[in-house]
Design an enzyme around this catalytic site. Structure first.
Site, PDB file in Angstrom:
ATOM      1  CD  GLU A 281      -2.218   3.680   3.436  1.00  0.00           C
ATOM      2  OE1 GLU A 281      -2.201   3.571   2.148  1.00  0.00           O
ATOM      3  OE2 GLU A 281      -3.249   4.135   3.863  1.00  0.00           O
TER       4      GLU A 281
ATOM      5  CG  HIS B 116      -1.923  -0.667   0.889  1.00  0.00           C
ATOM      6  ND1 HIS B 116      -2.926  -0.555   2.485  1.00  0.00           N
ATOM      7  CD2 HIS B 116      -2.570  -2.272   0.571  1.00  0.00           C
ATOM      8  CE1 HIS B 116      -4.253  -1.744   1.796  1.00  0.00           C
ATOM      9  NE2 HIS B 116      -3.896  -2.444   0.229  1.00  0.00           N
TER      10      HIS B 116
ATOM     11  CB  CYS C 266      -1.626   1.432   5.622  1.00  0.00           C
ATOM     12  SG  CYS C 266      -1.459   0.967   4.947  1.00  0.00           S
TER      13      CYS C 266
END
Lengths: 209, 209
Positions: free
Chosen positions: A112, A110, A143
Site C-alpha cells: 500500500e 508494504h 498503511c
C-alpha cells in the site's frame, strides 16, 4: 503448488533503492496480459476492466482486486509475504505494487505504501482525492494511517488480518471521526483467494524454514 | 522571526524522487556544526553528543532531540510543517530527516518514515532492534505503525499532537500488547521548543495565506 507454476510478473526492478519501484507508470494503461489466469477465480467475460465504472459494484471490485492479486502473486514469487495493492482513479489503475520488505530491506515497504507514493506521483499531488485502493489484506496501522493522510476515498480489501488489521479488526483508523478524513470501506472482496495465497505462503515457509 | 534568520541546514537534496533523501549517510558521524545555535535552548557544555551513552537520561535525550529540532528547522525553512527526526543506534545518529510532504508531493514523506527507511539502509536490515527514534512531534498512526514494524526499541518525542497523535493521545499504537512489538516511550523532551516551532509556522501561514 499451482501458484509457483504461473508466469512471472516482471513488473518490478529486481533490485534498487526503496521505492524505486514506486516510479509511476504514466504512459498508458498498466495492466499487462498473462498467458494463464493467475488464480482460481475465473476472469469475467466483460470488456476491459479499465472501462468499468467504479460504481458498478461487486463485479468492478472483483476486477480490480484481481489486479491486486496479481501483485500479491508477484510478491509470493519473490518470497515476500504475498500482499498486493492497486490504486484506481477515474476508472484507471494509476498505481500497482506488492510487498517488498525483504528485497528493499525496508520495514515500510508494504504494497500500500509503495502504491500510495506511486499514485501521488501519477497525479502530481499528495492528495489522492477520489481514488480507491484495492488491497488483498486488511491494512495495518501504518498503511491505514497513510491512506487517511493521502485522503483516499475508498478502501477495498480482501482478507481480514486478525493480527494487525487496522481497518476494522484491531482498530478502524480509516473511519475514526477524530481524524481529519474518513474512508469508505468495502471488505471481503475475493477474500478466499487473498487468504489462500497467504496460507500457502506460510505453509510452504514452515515446511522449508 | 528569529527562526528564519538561522543558517540553512543544507542537509537534503533540493529536489528528487521520494525518499531520495533517505540515502543513508554511512560515512561517519552526520552531525554538522552550525555557526549559531538553532534554538533558544542552550547547547550543553559536554563533549560530543555522539559519545554520550543512551542510558544517561534527560541530558542525552536533550542532545539528540536538539538534532531532531535542527531537522524540524530545515523543514520550516523549506515551508514544510516543521517536524524532524533522528534515529540513534549504539550512540550514533544513523538517520536524520524532516518532513518533505510538499517537496516530494508524497503524503507518506513524514520525517519519521524517511528516517526509518534511511536507518534500515544504514543497518542493512529492516529490523531496527536496539535503535531509538527522536521526533519533535508525537507520531501519527502511520509513523507509529512503521515504528512497530521496524521493531524500534525506544521512541522519544517532544510535543504531543492533540489532533493526530498515535503514541498516547488518540491511540497508543507503539504500546499495544496485541501487536507483535512494543516500544518504550519518553515524552515531553524539549516539548516547549518543539511546539513553539510549530506554532510559529502556523501563525506565519495564517498571516500570509
Amino acid at each position: 503448488m499451482p501458484v509457483a507454476q504461473l508466469d512471472r510478473v516482471a513488473a518490478y526492478e529486481a533490485e534498487g533503492w526503496r521505492f524505486k519501484s514506486s516510479r509511476a507508470r504514466q504512459d498508458g494503461p498498466v495492466i499487462r496480459q498473462r498467458t494463464r489466469p493467475p488464480l482460481r477465480t475465473p476472469q469475467p467475460a466483460s470488456s476491459s476492466p479499465l472501462e468499468l465504472p467504479l460504481e458498478a459494484g461487486t463485479i468492478t471490485h472483483d476486477v480490480f482486486m484481481r489486479e491486486a492479486l496479481k501483485e500479491a502473486l508477484a510478491a509470493y514469487e519473490d518470497n515476500e509475504v504475498p500482499v498486493g495493492a492497486v490504486i484506481v482513479h477515474e476508472n484507471r489503475v494509476i498505481a500497482r505494487a506488492h510487498n517488498q520488505r525483504e528485497l528493499l530491506k525496508d520495514p515500510t515497504a508494504h504494497a500500500e505504501m509503495i502504491a500510495i507514493t506511486q499514485a501521488a506521483a501519477a497525479l502530481n499531488n499528495w492528495r489522492l482525492i477520489g481514488a480507491a485502493i484495492y488491497v488483498t489484506l486488511e491494512p495495518c496501522a501504518m498503511c491505514a494511517g497513510a491512506m487517511v493522510l493521502a485522503r483516499i476515498g475508498r478502501l477495498v480489501y480482501g482478507a481480514a488480518d486478525p493480527k494487525a488489521g487496522a481497518c476494522g479488526t484491531l482498530y478502524n483508523i480509516v473511519q475514526d471521526a477524530r481524524l481529519n478524513h474518513q474512508i469508505d470501506i468495502v471488505q471481503g472482496v475475493l477474500a478466499g483467494d487473498c487468504a489462500q495465497l497467504l496460507r500457502e505462503f506460510f505453509a510452504e515457509r514452515r515446511e522449508s524454514p
